[in-house]
Design a protein around this motif. Sequence first.
Motif, PDB file in Angstrom:
ATOM      1  N   ALA A  58      -7.915  -8.803 -15.332  1.00  0.00           N
ATOM      2  CA  ALA A  58      -7.115  -8.218 -14.261  1.00  0.00           C
ATOM      3  C   ALA A  58      -5.702  -8.773 -14.232  1.00  0.00           C
ATOM      4  CB  ALA A  58      -7.788  -8.463 -12.912  1.00  0.00           C
ATOM      5  N   GLY A  59      -4.796  -7.899 -13.853  1.00  0.00           N
ATOM      6  CA  GLY A  59      -3.415  -8.285 -13.601  1.00  0.00           C
ATOM      7  C   GLY A  59      -3.081  -7.938 -12.168  1.00  0.00           C
ATOM      8  N   CYS A  60      -2.101  -8.631 -11.639  1.00  0.00           N
ATOM      9  CA  CYS A  60      -1.722  -8.424 -10.251  1.00  0.00           C
ATOM     10  C   CYS A  60      -0.531  -7.469 -10.183  1.00  0.00           C
ATOM     11  CB  CYS A  60      -1.360  -9.769  -9.643  1.00  0.00           C
ATOM     12  SG  CYS A  60      -1.026  -9.708  -7.897  1.00  0.00           S
ATOM     13  N   ILE A  61      -0.646  -6.464  -9.344  1.00  0.00           N
ATOM     14  CA  ILE A  61       0.462  -5.545  -9.092  1.00  0.00           C
ATOM     15  C   ILE A  61       0.465  -5.230  -7.594  1.00  0.00           C
ATOM     16  CG2 ILE A  61      -0.957  -3.549  -9.746  1.00  0.00           C
ATOM     17  CD1 ILE A  61       1.654  -2.134 -10.579  1.00  0.00           C
ATOM     18  N   HIS A  62       1.630  -5.361  -6.999  1.00  0.00           N
ATOM     19  CA  HIS A  62       1.757  -5.116  -5.566  1.00  0.00           C
ATOM     20  C   HIS A  62       2.423  -3.756  -5.372  1.00  0.00           C
ATOM     21  CE1 HIS A  62       0.456  -9.165  -4.875  1.00  0.00           C
ATOM     22  NE2 HIS A  62       1.405  -9.607  -5.677  1.00  0.00           N
ATOM     23  N   TYR A  63       1.616  -2.776  -4.996  1.00  0.00           N
ATOM     24  CA  TYR A  63       2.133  -1.413  -4.825  1.00  0.00           C
ATOM     25  C   TYR A  63       3.286  -1.367  -3.840  1.00  0.00           C
ATOM     26  CZ  TYR A  63      -0.560  -1.180  -0.479  1.00  0.00           C
ATOM     27  OH  TYR A  63      -1.057  -1.408   0.772  1.00  0.00           O
ATOM     28  N   SER A  64       3.314  -2.290  -2.907  1.00  0.00           N
ATOM     29  CA  SER A  64       4.371  -2.305  -1.895  1.00  0.00           C
ATOM     30  C   SER A  64       5.721  -2.745  -2.464  1.00  0.00           C
ATOM     31  CB  SER A  64       3.973  -3.229  -0.740  1.00  0.00           C
ATOM     32  OG  SER A  64       3.790  -4.553  -1.206  1.00  0.00           O
ATOM     33  N   ARG A  65       5.715  -3.285  -3.675  1.00  0.00           N
ATOM     34  CA  ARG A  65       6.964  -3.757  -4.284  1.00  0.00           C
ATOM     35  C   ARG A  65       7.426  -2.871  -5.440  1.00  0.00           C
ATOM     36  NH1 ARG A  65       7.896  -9.653  -3.281  1.00  0.00           N
ATOM     37  NH2 ARG A  65       6.424 -10.176  -1.645  1.00  0.00           N
ATOM     38  N   PRO A  67       8.276   1.160  -6.399  1.00  0.00           N
ATOM     39  CA  PRO A  67       8.434   2.519  -5.851  1.00  0.00           C
ATOM     40  C   PRO A  67       7.351   3.455  -6.403  1.00  0.00           C
ATOM     41  CG  PRO A  67      10.544   1.657  -6.603  1.00  0.00           C
ATOM     42  CD  PRO A  67       9.490   0.698  -7.076  1.00  0.00           C
ATOM     43  N   GLN A  68       6.840   4.319  -5.548  1.00  0.00           N
ATOM     44  CA  GLN A  68       5.738   5.223  -5.905  1.00  0.00           C
ATOM     45  C   GLN A  68       5.967   5.975  -7.221  1.00  0.00           C
ATOM     46  OE1 GLN A  68       5.011   8.544  -3.260  1.00  0.00           O
ATOM     47  NE2 GLN A  68       2.808   8.353  -3.564  1.00  0.00           N
ATOM     48  N   PRO A  69       7.152   6.471  -7.539  1.00  0.00           N
ATOM     49  CA  PRO A  69       7.323   7.199  -8.801  1.00  0.00           C
ATOM     50  C   PRO A  69       7.022   6.352 -10.048  1.00  0.00           C
ATOM     51  CG  PRO A  69       9.166   7.641  -7.335  1.00  0.00           C
ATOM     52  CD  PRO A  69       8.358   6.539  -6.705  1.00  0.00           C
ATOM     53  N   TYR A  70       7.011   5.020  -9.914  1.00  0.00           N
ATOM     54  CA  TYR A  70       6.761   4.134 -11.048  1.00  0.00           C
ATOM     55  C   TYR A  70       5.315   3.644 -11.137  1.00  0.00           C
ATOM     56  CZ  TYR A  70      11.831   3.935 -11.385  1.00  0.00           C
ATOM     57  OH  TYR A  70      13.153   4.269 -11.508  1.00  0.00           O
ATOM     58  N   GLY A 100      -0.228  -0.503  16.419  1.00  0.00           N
ATOM     59  CA  GLY A 100      -1.047   0.683  16.636  1.00  0.00           C
ATOM     60  C   GLY A 100      -0.574   1.923  15.907  1.00  0.00           C
ATOM     61  N   VAL A 101       0.561   1.852  15.203  1.00  0.00           N
ATOM     62  CA  VAL A 101       1.089   2.988  14.456  1.00  0.00           C
ATOM     63  C   VAL A 101       1.043   2.634  12.970  1.00  0.00           C
ATOM     64  CG1 VAL A 101       3.075   4.503  14.065  1.00  0.00           C
ATOM     65  CG2 VAL A 101       2.615   3.604  16.367  1.00  0.00           C
ATOM     66  N   TYR A 102       0.190   3.344  12.222  1.00  0.00           N
ATOM     67  CA  TYR A 102      -0.020   3.044  10.806  1.00  0.00           C
ATOM     68  C   TYR A 102       0.696   4.061   9.928  1.00  0.00           C
ATOM     69  CZ  TYR A 102      -3.583   0.006  12.690  1.00  0.00           C
ATOM     70  OH  TYR A 102      -4.226  -0.960  13.400  1.00  0.00           O
ATOM     71  N   ASN A 103       1.278   3.577   8.836  1.00  0.00           N
ATOM     72  CA  ASN A 103       2.004   4.434   7.911  1.00  0.00           C
ATOM     73  C   ASN A 103       1.438   4.244   6.506  1.00  0.00           C
ATOM     74  OD1 ASN A 103       3.811   5.767   6.277  1.00  0.00           O
ATOM     75  ND2 ASN A 103       5.632   4.827   7.136  1.00  0.00           N
ATOM     76  N   PHE A 104       0.837   5.303   5.959  1.00  0.00           N
ATOM     77  CA  PHE A 104       0.306   5.294   4.600  1.00  0.00           C
ATOM     78  C   PHE A 104       0.921   6.433   3.789  1.00  0.00           C
ATOM     79  CE2 PHE A 104      -2.736   1.943   4.693  1.00  0.00           C
ATOM     80  CZ  PHE A 104      -3.080   1.796   6.020  1.00  0.00           C
ATOM     81  N   ASP A 105       2.173   6.759   4.073  1.00  0.00           N
ATOM     82  CA  ASP A 105       2.873   7.838   3.375  1.00  0.00           C
ATOM     83  C   ASP A 105       3.822   7.268   2.322  1.00  0.00           C
ATOM     84  OD1 ASP A 105       1.686   9.809   5.003  1.00  0.00           O
ATOM     85  OD2 ASP A 105       3.221   9.532   6.541  1.00  0.00           O
ATOM     86  N   GLY A 106       4.161   8.108   1.329  1.00  0.00           N
ATOM     87  CA  GLY A 106       5.161   7.744   0.335  1.00  0.00           C
ATOM     88  C   GLY A 106       4.804   6.486  -0.432  1.00  0.00           C
ATOM     89  N   ASP A 107       5.729   5.527  -0.445  1.00  0.00           N
ATOM     90  CA  ASP A 107       5.501   4.256  -1.145  1.00  0.00           C
ATOM     91  C   ASP A 107       4.364   3.451  -0.529  1.00  0.00           C
ATOM     92  OD1 ASP A 107       7.560   4.794  -2.902  1.00  0.00           O
ATOM     93  OD2 ASP A 107       9.002   3.469  -1.933  1.00  0.00           O
ATOM     94  N   ARG A 108       3.899   3.842   0.630  1.00  0.00           N
ATOM     95  CA  ARG A 108       2.832   3.113   1.332  1.00  0.00           C
ATOM     96  C   ARG A 108       1.461   3.778   1.154  1.00  0.00           C
ATOM     97  NH1 ARG A 108       6.013   0.403   6.078  1.00  0.00           N
ATOM     98  NH2 ARG A 108       8.108   0.933   5.420  1.00  0.00           N
ATOM     99  N   GLY A 112      -3.525   6.770  -2.640  1.00  0.00           N
ATOM    100  CA  GLY A 112      -2.923   7.377  -3.823  1.00  0.00           C
ATOM    101  C   GLY A 112      -2.771   6.375  -4.952  1.00  0.00           C
ATOM    102  N   PHE A 113      -2.383   5.150  -4.614  1.00  0.00           N
ATOM    103  CA  PHE A 113      -2.237   4.094  -5.614  1.00  0.00           C
ATOM    104  C   PHE A 113      -3.588   3.774  -6.262  1.00  0.00           C
ATOM    105  CE2 PHE A 113      -2.307  -0.435  -6.731  1.00  0.00           C
ATOM    106  CZ  PHE A 113      -1.304  -0.449  -7.692  1.00  0.00           C
ATOM    107  N   ILE A 114      -4.607   3.655  -5.448  1.00  0.00           N
ATOM    108  CA  ILE A 114      -5.945   3.337  -5.971  1.00  0.00           C
ATOM    109  C   ILE A 114      -6.466   4.484  -6.837  1.00  0.00           C
ATOM    110  CG2 ILE A 114      -8.347   2.904  -5.304  1.00  0.00           C
ATOM    111  CD1 ILE A 114      -7.179   1.363  -2.872  1.00  0.00           C
ATOM    112  N   ARG A 115      -6.210   5.709  -6.431  1.00  0.00           N
ATOM    113  CA  ARG A 115      -6.636   6.860  -7.249  1.00  0.00           C
ATOM    114  C   ARG A 115      -5.922   6.868  -8.602  1.00  0.00           C
ATOM    115  NH1 ARG A 115      -7.160  10.768  -2.230  1.00  0.00           N
ATOM    116  NH2 ARG A 115      -9.389  10.530  -1.913  1.00  0.00           N
TER     117      ARG A 115
END
Length: 128
Positions: A58-65, A67-70, A100-108, A112-115
């Motif tokens: 395994a390698g470590c990759i932080h999706y939050s760091r 950008p989604q296009p990459y 209480g407000v969650y954001n899982f859109d775009g780069d978040r 989508g990242f797991i898929r």
Amino acid sequence: PAATMAVPTSLLLLLLLPPLAAHPSLRHAEAVKLAGNRSFTIENDRFVRDGKPILLKAGCIHYSRVPQPYWKDRLLRLRAMGLNAIQTYVPWNWHEEEQGVYNFDGDRDLVGFIRLAQEAGMLVVLRA
């Protein structure tokens, strides 16, 4: 006793928590049923997936760091390096900037990242 966790068949998440994996009571086979008749166990200090020993590279990759296009490019590069798994954590303060407000859109888009990782043939070690 085996713990059971329902996971959509279209999405296989391999959840490993290091403190739990190192716990002495798990030295014997502890099965976690995934989807259908899939399984993940720890036997004799090694991981066993669907009855076959598996070595996680395994390698470590932080999706939050990244950008989604990459994402796809970076996952395929990790796969090309011979890795069969990635490890990432969920930065909850990034997903819930306002209580209480969650954001899982775009780069978040965690799902989508797991898929994309699944499509690249990689297992995911998710630290939530």
